[in-house]
Design a protein around this motif. Sequence first.
Motif, PDB file in Angstrom:
ATOM      1  N   LYS A   4     -12.681  30.106  15.864  1.00  0.00           N
ATOM      2  CA  LYS A   4     -11.870  29.867  14.675  1.00  0.00           C
ATOM      3  C   LYS A   4     -11.817  28.364  14.470  1.00  0.00           C
ATOM      4  N   VAL A   5     -12.381  27.905  13.379  1.00  0.00           N
ATOM      5  CA  VAL A   5     -12.644  26.474  13.189  1.00  0.00           C
ATOM      6  C   VAL A   5     -11.342  25.698  12.946  1.00  0.00           C
ATOM      7  N   SER A   6     -11.147  24.649  13.730  1.00  0.00           N
ATOM      8  CA  SER A   6     -10.056  23.702  13.494  1.00  0.00           C
ATOM      9  C   SER A   6     -10.491  22.583  12.561  1.00  0.00           C
ATOM     10  N   ALA A   7     -11.723  22.107  12.737  1.00  0.00           N
ATOM     11  CA  ALA A   7     -12.268  21.036  11.895  1.00  0.00           C
ATOM     12  C   ALA A   7     -13.772  21.015  12.056  1.00  0.00           C
ATOM     13  N   THR A   8     -14.442  20.551  11.008  1.00  0.00           N
ATOM     14  CA  THR A   8     -15.903  20.456  10.978  1.00  0.00           C
ATOM     15  C   THR A   8     -16.311  19.027  10.672  1.00  0.00           C
ATOM     16  N   GLY A   9     -17.230  18.493  11.449  1.00  0.00           N
ATOM     17  CA  GLY A   9     -17.761  17.167  11.174  1.00  0.00           C
ATOM     18  C   GLY A   9     -18.809  17.208  10.075  1.00  0.00           C
ATOM     19  N   VAL A  10     -18.709  16.286   9.133  1.00  0.00           N
ATOM     20  CA  VAL A  10     -19.698  16.158   8.059  1.00  0.00           C
ATOM     21  C   VAL A  10     -20.686  15.066   8.467  1.00  0.00           C
ATOM     22  N   ASN A  11     -21.981  15.402   8.460  1.00  0.00           N
ATOM     23  CA  ASN A  11     -22.999  14.475   8.941  1.00  0.00           C
ATOM     24  C   ASN A  11     -24.117  14.288   7.926  1.00  0.00           C
ATOM     25  N   TYR A  12     -24.751  13.116   7.991  1.00  0.00           N
ATOM     26  CA  TYR A  12     -25.744  12.760   6.981  1.00  0.00           C
ATOM     27  C   TYR A  12     -26.921  13.730   6.974  1.00  0.00           C
ATOM     28  N   ILE A  13     -27.254  14.294   8.137  1.00  0.00           N
ATOM     29  CA  ILE A  13     -28.382  15.212   8.183  1.00  0.00           C
ATOM     30  C   ILE A  13     -28.171  16.405   7.259  1.00  0.00           C
ATOM     31  N   GLU A  14     -26.924  16.762   7.023  1.00  0.00           N
ATOM     32  CA  GLU A  14     -26.634  17.909   6.158  1.00  0.00           C
ATOM     33  C   GLU A  14     -26.973  17.618   4.700  1.00  0.00           C
ATOM     34  N   THR A  15     -26.971  16.352   4.300  1.00  0.00           N
ATOM     35  CA  THR A  15     -27.418  16.015   2.950  1.00  0.00           C
ATOM     36  C   THR A  15     -28.934  16.160   2.841  1.00  0.00           C
ATOM     37  N   TYR A  16     -29.663  15.818   3.916  1.00  0.00           N
ATOM     38  CA  TYR A  16     -31.123  16.001   3.922  1.00  0.00           C
ATOM     39  C   TYR A  16     -31.478  17.485   3.878  1.00  0.00           C
ATOM     40  N   GLN A  17     -30.731  18.289   4.627  1.00  0.00           N
ATOM     41  CA  GLN A  17     -30.979  19.737   4.603  1.00  0.00           C
ATOM     42  C   GLN A  17     -30.686  20.302   3.221  1.00  0.00           C
ATOM     43  N   ARG A  18     -29.586  19.884   2.640  1.00  0.00           N
ATOM     44  CA  ARG A  18     -29.186  20.372   1.311  1.00  0.00           C
ATOM     45  C   ARG A  18     -30.233  20.016   0.261  1.00  0.00           C
ATOM     46  N   GLU A  19     -30.821  18.822   0.368  1.00  0.00           N
ATOM     47  CA  GLU A  19     -31.805  18.373  -0.617  1.00  0.00           C
ATOM     48  C   GLU A  19     -33.198  18.945  -0.367  1.00  0.00           C
ATOM     49  N   GLY A  20     -33.411  19.564   0.787  1.00  0.00           N
ATOM     50  CA  GLY A  20     -34.718  20.107   1.105  1.00  0.00           C
ATOM     51  C   GLY A  20     -35.627  19.153   1.835  1.00  0.00           C
ATOM     52  N   ILE A  21     -35.140  17.954   2.154  1.00  0.00           N
ATOM     53  CA  ILE A  21     -35.946  17.001   2.926  1.00  0.00           C
ATOM     54  C   ILE A  21     -36.207  17.563   4.317  1.00  0.00           C
TER      55      ILE A  21
END
Length: 326
Positions: A33-50
């Motif tokens: 059960k998630v307390s908090a999630t870290g936002v990381n730059y790699i997730e922008t690359y994944q989102r963009e398809g890089i």
Amino acid sequence: MQAVRVERTGGPEVLDVQQVAVPEPGPGELLVKVSATGVNYIETYQREGIYPMDLPYTPGSEGAGEVVALGEGVTEFSEGDYVATAAGKGFYAEYAIVPAEAAVEVNVTLVEARIAAAAMLQGMTAHYLTHSTFPLKEGHTMLIHAAAGGVGLLVCQMAKMLGARVIGTAGSEEKAELAKGAGADEVILYREVDFAEEVRRLTDGEGVDVVYDSVGKDTFYKSLDCLKVRGTLVLFGASSGPVPPVDLQILNQKGGLYVTRPALGQYTRDREELLWRAGNVLSWIGNGTLDVRIGGTYPLSEARAAHEDLQGRRTTGKLLLLPEVN
């Protein structure tokens, strides 16, 4: 549960909050059960398809939370334990899956779960950079780009623990003050001066032993110019874009330089190494030696804003997503 889903590649607008089924832990897995999630730059690359991902998917590998179910064969953890990880599955959600071998137990009386979530990927990255890729020692001089970023602030603190002289770069006076607060001896405002020339001035023309560079294309060649003879450039990110192919003869011309391109997975190859790095980071946080700066918190429904702020370089420290019903 609520979860962020990506059904097509693109900008932050493709981050869509949906109602989906709570996942079931498989063999060797934990349901958290998630307390908090870290936002990381790699997730922008994944989102963009890089960095290609199988669509659709829920982003997020870093986070912390309470174990609520165990998959077959899990013996190291129990329901009710709090764990953190940098290698989970689908953490942009209210519940997420964590491989037990990638989970680290968190003593929440010493380290708040959301702080643990913020510290895993960037904390262990700062650890391997300063302790393994180029092990800093007293007498070394180093340069860290984006010194007020999440990794940068942690690198500054760890480098000072190890006795190094710390030079950082930052884009504003405000960010420079944050870096100095984390231990940077000097901070160069790269928008106002040529950072390579300033490094040479600050080191009496000698250069630094190591540059830790997460920017990539925009800084790579000038980072080489900052190094002393036989110095090391550690390229661990590419926020400005990937570095084009390099003629290796330039390393000879600039002083027999070394270049390496590491990633966290290469420095947490077994459970012993993972527990060593994460244990150091969490213990330093628990005893007040290491400070983790939370640069912003966002509900899941504002994941788009978190990505926009991160890519717009409007942030310092670590960004977190928080479940809206917890």
